[in-house]
Design a protein around this motif. Structure first.
Motif, PDB file in Angstrom:
ATOM      1  N   THR A   1       0.833  -1.209   0.000  1.00  0.00           N
ATOM      2  CA  THR A   1       0.000   0.000   0.000  1.00  0.00           C
ATOM      3  C   THR A   1       0.861   1.250   0.000  1.00  0.00           C
ATOM      4  O   THR A   1       0.626   2.182  -0.781  1.00  0.00           O
ATOM      5  CB  THR A   1      -0.951   0.000   1.216  1.00  0.00           C
ATOM      6  N   TYR A   2       1.873   1.274   0.845  1.00  0.00           N
ATOM      7  CA  TYR A   2       2.768   2.435   0.889  1.00  0.00           C
ATOM      8  C   TYR A   2       3.512   2.613  -0.436  1.00  0.00           C
ATOM      9  O   TYR A   2       3.518   3.701  -1.019  1.00  0.00           O
ATOM     10  CB  TYR A   2       3.765   2.312   2.046  1.00  0.00           C
ATOM     11  N   LEU A   3       4.138   1.543  -0.915  1.00  0.00           N
ATOM     12  CA  LEU A   3       4.937   1.627  -2.139  1.00  0.00           C
ATOM     13  C   LEU A   3       4.078   2.007  -3.347  1.00  0.00           C
ATOM     14  O   LEU A   3       4.500   2.799  -4.196  1.00  0.00           O
ATOM     15  CB  LEU A   3       5.657   0.305  -2.391  1.00  0.00           C
ATOM     16  N   HIS A   4       2.879   1.465  -3.424  1.00  0.00           N
ATOM     17  CA  HIS A   4       1.985   1.758  -4.542  1.00  0.00           C
ATOM     18  C   HIS A   4       1.449   3.190  -4.454  1.00  0.00           C
ATOM     19  O   HIS A   4       1.441   3.922  -5.437  1.00  0.00           O
ATOM     20  CB  HIS A   4       0.834   0.750  -4.561  1.00  0.00           C
ATOM     21  N   THR A   5       1.013   3.585  -3.270  1.00  0.00           N
ATOM     22  CA  THR A   5       0.428   4.914  -3.079  1.00  0.00           C
ATOM     23  C   THR A   5       1.432   6.021  -3.362  1.00  0.00           C
ATOM     24  O   THR A   5       1.086   7.039  -3.965  1.00  0.00           O
ATOM     25  CB  THR A   5      -0.106   5.056  -1.635  1.00  0.00           C
ATOM     26  N   TYR A   6       2.665   5.824  -2.962  1.00  0.00           N
ATOM     27  CA  TYR A   6       3.682   6.872  -3.129  1.00  0.00           C
ATOM     28  C   TYR A   6       4.514   6.702  -4.397  1.00  0.00           C
ATOM     29  O   TYR A   6       5.528   7.364  -4.575  1.00  0.00           O
ATOM     30  CB  TYR A   6       4.554   6.963  -1.873  1.00  0.00           C
ATOM     31  N   GLY A   7       4.096   5.808  -5.288  1.00  0.00           N
ATOM     32  CA  GLY A   7       4.702   5.702  -6.612  1.00  0.00           C
ATOM     33  C   GLY A   7       6.052   5.018  -6.682  1.00  0.00           C
ATOM     34  O   GLY A   7       6.800   5.230  -7.627  1.00  0.00           O
ATOM     35  N   TYR A   8       6.362   4.168  -5.719  1.00  0.00           N
ATOM     36  CA  TYR A   8       7.622   3.419  -5.778  1.00  0.00           C
ATOM     37  C   TYR A   8       7.498   2.157  -6.619  1.00  0.00           C
ATOM     38  O   TYR A   8       8.491   1.627  -7.091  1.00  0.00           O
ATOM     39  CB  TYR A   8       8.103   3.055  -4.370  1.00  0.00           C
ATOM     40  N   ILE A   9       6.271   1.645  -6.758  1.00  0.00           N
ATOM     41  CA  ILE A   9       6.023   0.484  -7.612  1.00  0.00           C
ATOM     42  C   ILE A   9       4.830   0.770  -8.506  1.00  0.00           C
ATOM     43  O   ILE A   9       4.023   1.667  -8.221  1.00  0.00           O
ATOM     44  CB  ILE A   9       5.762  -0.817  -6.806  1.00  0.00           C
ATOM     45  N   ASN A  10       4.737   0.019  -9.581  1.00  0.00           N
ATOM     46  CA  ASN A  10       3.599   0.056 -10.505  1.00  0.00           C
ATOM     47  C   ASN A  10       3.423   1.372 -11.249  1.00  0.00           C
ATOM     48  O   ASN A  10       2.364   1.617 -11.799  1.00  0.00           O
ATOM     49  CB  ASN A  10       2.294  -0.320  -9.789  1.00  0.00           C
ATOM     50  N   PHE A  11       4.445   2.208 -11.273  1.00  0.00           N
ATOM     51  CA  PHE A  11       4.310   3.410 -12.093  1.00  0.00           C
ATOM     52  C   PHE A  11       4.647   3.041 -13.533  1.00  0.00           C
ATOM     53  O   PHE A  11       5.495   2.211 -13.795  1.00  0.00           O
ATOM     54  CB  PHE A  11       5.199   4.555 -11.594  1.00  0.00           C
ATOM     55  N   GLY A  12       3.913   3.605 -14.460  1.00  0.00           N
ATOM     56  CA  GLY A  12       4.133   3.296 -15.870  1.00  0.00           C
ATOM     57  C   GLY A  12       3.512   1.993 -16.322  1.00  0.00           C
ATOM     58  O   GLY A  12       3.683   1.578 -17.456  1.00  0.00           O
ATOM     59  N   SER A  13       2.783   1.337 -15.432  1.00  0.00           N
ATOM     60  CA  SER A  13       2.097   0.099 -15.809  1.00  0.00           C
ATOM     61  C   SER A  13       0.654   0.211 -15.350  1.00  0.00           C
ATOM     62  O   SER A  13       0.337   0.936 -14.423  1.00  0.00           O
ATOM     63  CB  SER A  13       2.754  -1.128 -15.177  1.00  0.00           C
ATOM     64  N   ALA A  14      -0.206  -0.489 -16.000  1.00  0.00           N
ATOM     65  CA  ALA A  14      -1.625  -0.468 -15.639  1.00  0.00           C
ATOM     66  C   ALA A  14      -2.028  -1.838 -15.125  1.00  0.00           C
ATOM     67  O   ALA A  14      -1.482  -2.855 -15.546  1.00  0.00           O
ATOM     68  CB  ALA A  14      -2.465  -0.096 -16.853  1.00  0.00           C
ATOM     69  N   ALA A  15      -2.992  -1.832 -14.239  1.00  0.00           N
ATOM     70  CA  ALA A  15      -3.511  -3.103 -13.732  1.00  0.00           C
ATOM     71  C   ALA A  15      -4.191  -3.842 -14.871  1.00  0.00           C
ATOM     72  O   ALA A  15      -4.775  -3.245 -15.762  1.00  0.00           O
ATOM     73  CB  ALA A  15      -4.504  -2.846 -12.605  1.00  0.00           C
ATOM     74  N   ALA A  16      -4.084  -5.146 -14.850  1.00  0.00           N
ATOM     75  CA  ALA A  16      -4.727  -5.963 -15.880  1.00  0.00           C
ATOM     76  C   ALA A  16      -6.237  -5.798 -15.758  1.00  0.00           C
ATOM     77  O   ALA A  16      -6.779  -5.887 -14.664  1.00  0.00           O
ATOM     78  CB  ALA A  16      -4.337  -7.417 -15.711  1.00  0.00           C
ATOM     79  N   PRO A  17      -6.913  -5.546 -16.857  1.00  0.00           N
ATOM     80  CA  PRO A  17      -8.377  -5.384 -16.777  1.00  0.00           C
ATOM     81  C   PRO A  17      -9.040  -6.704 -16.411  1.00  0.00           C
ATOM     82  O   PRO A  17      -8.555  -7.769 -16.751  1.00  0.00           O
ATOM     83  CB  PRO A  17      -8.762  -4.950 -18.184  1.00  0.00           C
ATOM     84  N   ALA A  18     -10.137  -6.593 -15.706  1.00  0.00           N
ATOM     85  CA  ALA A  18     -10.892  -7.798 -15.362  1.00  0.00           C
ATOM     86  C   ALA A  18     -11.430  -8.410 -16.650  1.00  0.00           C
ATOM     87  O   ALA A  18     -11.794  -7.715 -17.582  1.00  0.00           O
ATOM     88  CB  ALA A  18     -12.039  -7.433 -14.427  1.00  0.00           C
ATOM     89  N   LEU A  19     -11.432  -9.716 -16.693  1.00  0.00           N
ATOM     90  CA  LEU A  19     -11.957 -10.393 -17.879  1.00  0.00           C
ATOM     91  C   LEU A  19     -13.449 -10.109 -18.008  1.00  0.00           C
ATOM     92  O   LEU A  19     -14.195 -10.227 -17.045  1.00  0.00           O
ATOM     93  CB  LEU A  19     -11.709 -11.899 -17.780  1.00  0.00           C
ATOM     94  N   GLN A  20     -13.822  -9.706 -19.184  1.00  0.00           N
ATOM     95  CA  GLN A  20     -15.234  -9.404 -19.424  1.00  0.00           C
ATOM     96  C   GLN A  20     -15.887 -10.599 -20.101  1.00  0.00           C
ATOM     97  O   GLN A  20     -15.382 -11.103 -21.096  1.00  0.00           O
ATOM     98  CB  GLN A  20     -15.370  -8.170 -20.294  1.00  0.00           C
ATOM     99  N   GLN A  21     -16.973 -11.025 -19.529  1.00  0.00           N
ATOM    100  CA  GLN A  21     -17.694 -12.148 -20.117  1.00  0.00           C
ATOM    101  C   GLN A  21     -18.759 -11.582 -21.042  1.00  0.00           C
ATOM    102  O   GLN A  21     -19.516 -10.695 -20.661  1.00  0.00           O
ATOM    103  CB  GLN A  21     -18.342 -12.996 -19.034  1.00  0.00           C
ATOM    104  N   GLN A  22     -18.771 -12.094 -22.250  1.00  0.00           N
ATOM    105  CA  GLN A  22     -19.777 -11.657 -23.204  1.00  0.00           C
ATOM    106  C   GLN A  22     -20.985 -12.571 -23.114  1.00  0.00           C
ATOM    107  O   GLN A  22     -20.854 -13.780 -22.957  1.00  0.00           O
ATOM    108  CB  GLN A  22     -19.221 -11.685 -24.627  1.00  0.00           C
ATOM    109  N   ILE A  23     -22.144 -11.952 -23.202  1.00  0.00           N
ATOM    110  CA  ILE A  23     -23.388 -12.728 -23.216  1.00  0.00           C
ATOM    111  C   ILE A  23     -23.442 -13.480 -24.536  1.00  0.00           C
ATOM    112  O   ILE A  23     -23.111 -12.941 -25.582  1.00  0.00           O
ATOM    113  CB  ILE A  23     -24.598 -11.794 -23.072  1.00  0.00           C
ATOM    114  N   GLU A  24     -23.827 -14.737 -24.451  1.00  0.00           N
ATOM    115  CA  GLU A  24     -23.855 -15.563 -25.656  1.00  0.00           C
ATOM    116  C   GLU A  24     -24.714 -14.897 -26.722  1.00  0.00           C
ATOM    117  O   GLU A  24     -25.810 -14.422 -26.454  1.00  0.00           O
ATOM    118  CB  GLU A  24     -24.415 -16.949 -25.342  1.00  0.00           C
ATOM    119  N   GLY A  25     -24.183 -14.817 -27.920  1.00  0.00           N
ATOM    120  CA  GLY A  25     -24.894 -14.203 -29.030  1.00  0.00           C
ATOM    121  C   GLY A  25     -24.572 -12.725 -29.190  1.00  0.00           C
ATOM    122  O   GLY A  25     -24.890 -12.129 -30.206  1.00  0.00           O
ATOM    123  N   GLU A  26     -23.952 -12.105 -28.186  1.00  0.00           N
ATOM    124  CA  GLU A  26     -23.604 -10.685 -28.271  1.00  0.00           C
ATOM    125  C   GLU A  26     -22.338 -10.526 -29.100  1.00  0.00           C
ATOM    126  O   GLU A  26     -21.397 -11.297 -28.965  1.00  0.00           O
ATOM    127  CB  GLU A  26     -23.369 -10.128 -26.863  1.00  0.00           C
TER     128      GLU A  26
END
Length: 126
Positions: free
Chosen positions: A88-113
């Motif tokens: 939490t500290y490292l992420h909040t203050y920009g020591y980790i994960n800067f320049g990268s984005a969290a992986a998007p949640a997998l989206q389930q498509q409704i059958e036929g859509e």
């Protein structure tokens, strides 16, 4: 290079004291401890070791987003709370994960859509 030395070097390289807490870290630890009445305090030396480890873990591959779950799994279960606070500290203050984005949640498509495709041409200054 021994693992401990590498972790100390990485922490120093980003401007952290490898064996000292920043004011914000101390405040965060005190807040967490206040929310856990009757629980033992989070050991500062153990916390710093885990903070340096998580920082180094992300620095091994800065192109990937290090999640709080991955950080927690990388340490012994006894220290999972330490890992959560450190992440939490490292992420909040920009020591980790800067320049990268969290992986998007997998989206389930409704059958036929059908998935729509959008192409933007000539966006210019837009």
């Amino acid at each position: 290079v021994p693992e401990d030395r590498l972790e100390e070097d990485v922490a120093s390289a980003v401007g952290l004291d490898p064996w000292g807490l920043a004011e914000e870290e101390e405040a965060l630890l005190e807040d967490v401890e206040a929310q856990r009445p009757g629980q033992p305090r989070l050991g500062r030396p153990q916390y710093l070791k885990i903070r340096n480890f998580i920082l180094t873990l992300w620095r091994v591959n800065v192109r990937r987003h290090l999640t709080i779950e991955e950080a927690g799994k990388a340490v012994q279960p006894l220290y999972s709370k330490h890992a959560e606070v450190a992440w939490t500290y490292l992420h909040t203050y920009g020591y980790i994960n800067f320049g990268s984005a969290a992986a998007p949640a997998l989206q389930q498509q409704i059958e036929g859509e059908r998935a729509e495709t959008v192409i933007v041409i000539g966006a210019g200054l837009a």
